[in-house]
Enzyme design. Structure first.
Site, PDB file in Angstrom:
ATOM      1  N   ARG A 120      28.630  30.282  24.856  1.00 26.54           N
ATOM      2  CA  ARG A 120      29.752  29.533  24.271  1.00 26.54           C
ATOM      3  C   ARG A 120      29.424  28.060  24.016  1.00 26.54           C
ATOM      4  O   ARG A 120      30.326  27.228  23.880  1.00 26.54           O
ATOM      5  CB  ARG A 120      31.010  29.665  25.128  1.00 26.54           C
ATOM      6  CG  ARG A 120      31.501  31.098  25.255  1.00 26.54           C
ATOM      7  CD  ARG A 120      32.822  31.177  26.004  1.00 26.54           C
ATOM      8  NE  ARG A 120      33.320  32.548  26.055  1.00 26.54           N
ATOM      9  CZ  ARG A 120      33.011  33.432  26.987  1.00 26.54           C
ATOM     10  NH1 ARG A 120      32.189  33.080  27.969  1.00 26.54           N
ATOM     11  NH2 ARG A 120      33.510  34.647  26.955  1.00 26.54           N
ATOM     12  N   LYS A 142      27.177  20.692  10.727  1.00 27.05           N
ATOM     13  CA  LYS A 142      27.393  21.950  10.010  1.00 27.05           C
ATOM     14  C   LYS A 142      26.242  22.892  10.345  1.00 27.05           C
ATOM     15  O   LYS A 142      25.081  22.576  10.090  1.00 27.05           O
ATOM     16  CB  LYS A 142      27.440  21.716   8.499  1.00 27.05           C
ATOM     17  CG  LYS A 142      28.799  21.355   7.951  1.00 27.05           C
ATOM     18  CD  LYS A 142      28.757  21.393   6.427  1.00 27.05           C
ATOM     19  CE  LYS A 142      30.114  21.168   5.812  1.00 27.05           C
ATOM     20  NZ  LYS A 142      30.069  21.246   4.336  1.00 27.05           N
ATOM     21  N   GLU A 184      19.516  15.535  -2.887  1.00 29.84           N
ATOM     22  CA  GLU A 184      20.594  15.142  -1.983  1.00 29.84           C
ATOM     23  C   GLU A 184      20.686  13.621  -1.860  1.00 29.84           C
ATOM     24  O   GLU A 184      21.778  13.068  -1.698  1.00 29.84           O
ATOM     25  CB  GLU A 184      20.392  15.776  -0.602  1.00 29.84           C
ATOM     26  CG  GLU A 184      20.506  17.295  -0.571  1.00 29.84           C
ATOM     27  CD  GLU A 184      21.948  17.803  -0.630  1.00 29.84           C
ATOM     28  OE1 GLU A 184      22.882  16.990  -0.787  1.00 29.84           O
ATOM     29  OE2 GLU A 184      22.133  19.034  -0.516  1.00 29.84           O
ATOM     30  N   LYS A 226      26.445   9.326   5.384  1.00 28.17           N
ATOM     31  CA  LYS A 226      26.944  10.609   5.879  1.00 28.17           C
ATOM     32  C   LYS A 226      27.653  10.442   7.216  1.00 28.17           C
ATOM     33  O   LYS A 226      28.694  11.082   7.464  1.00 28.17           O
ATOM     34  CB  LYS A 226      25.819  11.631   5.997  1.00 28.17           C
ATOM     35  CG  LYS A 226      26.374  12.999   6.415  1.00 28.17           C
ATOM     36  CD  LYS A 226      25.517  14.155   6.041  1.00 28.17           C
ATOM     37  CE  LYS A 226      26.230  15.472   6.305  1.00 28.17           C
ATOM     38  NZ  LYS A 226      25.368  16.637   6.063  1.00 28.17           N
ATOM     39  N   GLU A 236      35.703  18.797   7.571  1.00 28.25           N
ATOM     40  CA  GLU A 236      35.882  18.938   6.126  1.00 28.25           C
ATOM     41  C   GLU A 236      37.300  19.363   5.729  1.00 28.25           C
ATOM     42  O   GLU A 236      37.511  20.313   4.984  1.00 28.25           O
ATOM     43  CB  GLU A 236      34.860  19.937   5.555  1.00 28.25           C
ATOM     44  CG  GLU A 236      34.632  19.763   4.053  1.00 28.25           C
ATOM     45  CD  GLU A 236      33.499  20.612   3.527  1.00 28.25           C
ATOM     46  OE1 GLU A 236      33.744  21.435   2.654  1.00 28.25           O
ATOM     47  OE2 GLU A 236      32.359  20.430   4.010  1.00 28.25           O
ATOM     48  N   ARG A 240      35.273  14.776   3.605  1.00 30.85           N
ATOM     49  CA  ARG A 240      33.921  15.319   3.699  1.00 30.85           C
ATOM     50  C   ARG A 240      33.593  16.263   2.547  1.00 30.85           C
ATOM     51  O   ARG A 240      32.420  16.482   2.225  1.00 30.85           O
ATOM     52  CB  ARG A 240      33.729  16.029   5.040  1.00 30.85           C
ATOM     53  CG  ARG A 240      32.293  16.459   5.287  1.00 30.85           C
ATOM     54  CD  ARG A 240      32.047  16.890   6.721  1.00 30.85           C
ATOM     55  NE  ARG A 240      30.676  17.316   6.903  1.00 30.85           N
ATOM     56  CZ  ARG A 240      30.118  17.620   8.068  1.00 30.85           C
ATOM     57  NH1 ARG A 240      30.828  17.533   9.174  1.00 30.85           N
ATOM     58  NH2 ARG A 240      28.861  18.012   8.141  1.00 30.85           N
ATOM     59  N   ASN A 244      29.977  17.903  -1.234  1.00 29.26           N
ATOM     60  CA  ASN A 244      29.649  19.160  -1.900  1.00 29.26           C
ATOM     61  C   ASN A 244      29.477  19.017  -3.406  1.00 29.26           C
ATOM     62  O   ASN A 244      29.476  20.021  -4.124  1.00 29.26           O
ATOM     63  CB  ASN A 244      30.742  20.198  -1.611  1.00 29.26           C
ATOM     64  CG  ASN A 244      30.798  20.577  -0.144  1.00 29.26           C
ATOM     65  OD1 ASN A 244      29.769  20.828   0.480  1.00 29.26           O
ATOM     66  ND2 ASN A 244      31.989  20.592   0.417  1.00 29.26           N
ATOM     67  N   HIS A 247      27.456  21.608  -5.319  1.00 26.16           N
ATOM     68  CA  HIS A 247      27.097  22.700  -4.421  1.00 26.16           C
ATOM     69  C   HIS A 247      27.731  24.034  -4.796  1.00 26.16           C
ATOM     70  O   HIS A 247      27.133  25.086  -4.560  1.00 26.16           O
ATOM     71  CB  HIS A 247      27.441  22.331  -2.974  1.00 26.16           C
ATOM     72  CG  HIS A 247      26.470  21.387  -2.342  1.00 26.16           C
ATOM     73  ND1 HIS A 247      26.180  20.145  -2.891  1.00 26.16           N
ATOM     74  CD2 HIS A 247      25.698  21.487  -1.230  1.00 26.16           C
ATOM     75  CE1 HIS A 247      25.283  19.539  -2.123  1.00 26.16           C
ATOM     76  NE2 HIS A 247      24.973  20.332  -1.116  1.00 26.16           N
ATOM     77  N   HIS A 251      25.078  26.782  -5.147  1.00 28.64           N
ATOM     78  CA  HIS A 251      25.073  27.952  -4.267  1.00 28.64           C
ATOM     79  C   HIS A 251      25.119  29.244  -5.074  1.00 28.64           C
ATOM     80  O   HIS A 251      24.549  30.270  -4.663  1.00 28.64           O
ATOM     81  CB  HIS A 251      26.252  27.897  -3.301  1.00 28.64           C
ATOM     82  CG  HIS A 251      26.105  26.867  -2.225  1.00 28.64           C
ATOM     83  ND1 HIS A 251      27.120  26.544  -1.355  1.00 28.64           N
ATOM     84  CD2 HIS A 251      25.051  26.091  -1.860  1.00 28.64           C
ATOM     85  CE1 HIS A 251      26.707  25.612  -0.509  1.00 28.64           C
ATOM     86  NE2 HIS A 251      25.448  25.320  -0.809  1.00 28.64           N
ATOM     87  N   HIS A 264      17.061  24.760  -2.382  1.00 29.75           N
ATOM     88  CA  HIS A 264      18.443  24.282  -2.356  1.00 29.75           C
ATOM     89  C   HIS A 264      18.608  23.016  -3.204  1.00 29.75           C
ATOM     90  O   HIS A 264      19.533  22.920  -4.024  1.00 29.75           O
ATOM     91  CB  HIS A 264      18.861  23.998  -0.903  1.00 29.75           C
ATOM     92  CG  HIS A 264      20.226  23.410  -0.772  1.00 29.75           C
ATOM     93  ND1 HIS A 264      21.374  24.103  -1.068  1.00 29.75           N
ATOM     94  CD2 HIS A 264      20.625  22.171  -0.378  1.00 29.75           C
ATOM     95  CE1 HIS A 264      22.431  23.333  -0.869  1.00 29.75           C
ATOM     96  NE2 HIS A 264      22.002  22.161  -0.436  1.00 29.75           N
TER      97      HIS A 264
END
Length: 360
Positions: A120, A142, A184, A226, A236, A240, A244, A247, A251, A264
Site C-alpha cells: 500500500r 504521475k 517537452e 512543473k 490534475e 495541471r 497535456n 498529448h 497519445h 513519446h
C-alpha cells in the site's frame, strides 16, 4: 555545482537535485546506512550506470538489491510492473524499503506505480537518465502503465522522496531520444513562458550539443515550472491539465502505431502542432505563431507531420478513450498565444479532423 529545487506539497514536499556527477553523490539521496533499497532499471541503462550507483550506496551502508527489465515504451506494461513487485516480494522487502527508479520515463512511471502499490505504498526515488524524464515525467508523481487500448490509463498519483538529475547522463543518450525530450521542453514555453520560448529559439542548437550551462538552465527552469504547477494542482483537477498540450493527439499516435514505434516526444511534437492548428481554426491562434513553433521543432530535429500510415479518422477513436475526455466530449489544451493556453471542453470533431489534416 549542485542546484536544489523543491516541489512544495506540505508534508509530502520533496527536493529535486540537479548537477553534474551527482549520480554517485550519496548526499543527493534521502537514505541512511542500514536501509534497504531495490534499484529497478532497464537493460540499456544497467551497463552504463547500475554498478556505480550500487557501489556508492553499498559503500554508505545501504543494502542493495537490483532488478533489470527490458527497455522501451512497449514494456511499460502490467507484466513489467509485476516483475518489479515479484522482485520486492522474492527478496523480502518490507514497508520500510525504498525503490529507486534508474532510467527514463518508462522506468520512472512503472517503478513509481509499483512503489504506490507495494504494501500500500513504499518510498521511492526518481533518478531520471533521459532529457524527457528529467524535465517532465520524473517530477509531479504521475505513475502509470500502458494498456493496448490507451496510454497511461492505469496508475496512481504518488510522489517520490526525491528526484536526482545528473545532466552527465545525457552524454550517453541517443540523438533521437534527446530530440524527443526537447519536445517537452518546447511545450513549457508554449503553455506558460513566452520568454523561455524566445530563449529556446536562441539556444536550441546549444541544447542539441549538450552545452552544460544551457542544459543546466533549461532543465532547472522546466523543473521549476512543473513544480509550480504540481504544487498548485497535484491531481490534475484544473491547472495541471495545461501540461497535456498536444498529448491527446500524441497519445493517439502512440496507441495506433504501437508503443515505442514513435517516441513519446515525437508524437507530442506533432500533437502540439495539431493543437495549434485547432486553435487557429477556432480563431484563437495566429498562423505566424504556428510557424514559429514548427520551425523550432524542426530545428530540434522533431517530426512536424502526421505518420503517413495513420488515417485521420483513426485519431478520433483513440482520442475518445483519453483520460481527459469528459462525458464523451473531446477536451483539448489549445494555445491562445505563445506562453498562454486554455483547456477547451467539447471541441467539435470536425475541427479536430481538420487540424489533423493540416499536419500532413
Amino acid at each position: 555545482m549542485l542546484k536544489k529545487l523543491t516541489v512544495a506539497l506540505s508534508e509530502r514536499s520533496y527536493p529535486i537535485y540537479i548537477g553534474q556527477n551527482i549520480l554517485t553523490n550519496f548526499q543527493s539521496f534521502p537514505l541512511k546506512s542500514g536501509e534497504r533499497v531495490l534499484i529497478a532499471t532497464n537493460d540499456t541503462i544497467a551497463p552504463l550506470y547500475l554498478n556505480a550507483v550500487e557501489k556508492m550506496l553499498e559503500e554508505n551502508g545501504v543494502k542493495v538489491d537490483t532488478v533489470v527489465v527490458p527497455d522501451g515504451e512497449k514494456y511499460k506494461t502490467i507484466e513489467t510492473w509485476n516483475t518489479i513487485l515479484t522482485s520486492l516480494l522474492a527478496k523480502n522487502h518490507t514497508r520500510n524499503s525504498v525503490l529507486i527508479a534508474l532510467g527514463g520515463g518508462v522506468i520512472g512511471d512503472v517503478v513509481g506505480f509499483a512503489a504506490a502499490c507495494y504494501q500500500r505504498g513504499i518510498r521511492f526515488i526518481q533518478v531520471p537518465t533521459t532529457l524527457l524524464s528529467q524535465v517532465d515525467s520524473s517530477v509531479g508523481g504521475k505513475t502509470a502503465i500502458n494498456h493496448p487500448l490507451g496510454k497511461n490509463m492505469i496508475g496512481a498519483f504518488y510522489q517520490p522522496q526525491a528526484v536526482v538529475i545528473d545532466i552527465n547522463c545525457l552524454k550517453t543518450l541517443p540523438q533521437r531520444e534527446l530530440s524527443a525530450g526537447l519536445a517537452e521542453v518546447i511545450k513549457y514555453g508554449i503553455i506558460m513562458d513566452q520568454d523561455f520560448f524566445n530563449w529556446l529559439e536562441q539556444h536550441i542548437e546549444d541544447l542539441l550539443a549538450l552545452e552544460p550551462n544551457a542544459m543546466s538552465y533549461c532543465i532547472a527552469h522546466c523543473c521549476e515550472l512543473k513544480a509550480k504547477i504540481v504544487a498548485a494542482d497535484e491531481t490534475e483537477q484544473d491547472l495541471r491539465a495545461i501540461l497535456n498540450l498536444g498529448h491527446t493527439y500524441g497519445h493517439a499516435i502512440e496507441a495506433e502505431l504501437g508503443y515505442g514505434n514513435w517516441l513519446h516526444g515525437e508524437a507530442i511534437s506533432v500533437g502540439m502542432l495539431m493543437a495549434a492548428q485547432a486553435a487557429k481554426l477556432l480563431g484563437h491562434f495566429k498562423e505566424s505563431d504556428i510557424n514559429r513553433i514548427k520551425q523550432l521543432l524542426i530545428r530540434a530535429k522533431l517530426p512536424v507531420t502526421k505518420p503517413e500510415m495513420m488515417s485521420t479518422e483513426s485519431y478520433i477513436t483513440h482520442m475518445l478513450r483519453d483520460k481527459k475526455v469528459l462525458s464523451g466530449k473531446l477536451r483539448l489544451v489549445l494555445p491562445f498565444e505563445i506562453g498562454q493556453v486554455q483547456v477547451i471542453d467539447d471541441v467539435n470533431q470536425e475541427i479536430v479532423l481538420q487540424s489533423i489534416e493540416l499536419c500532413q
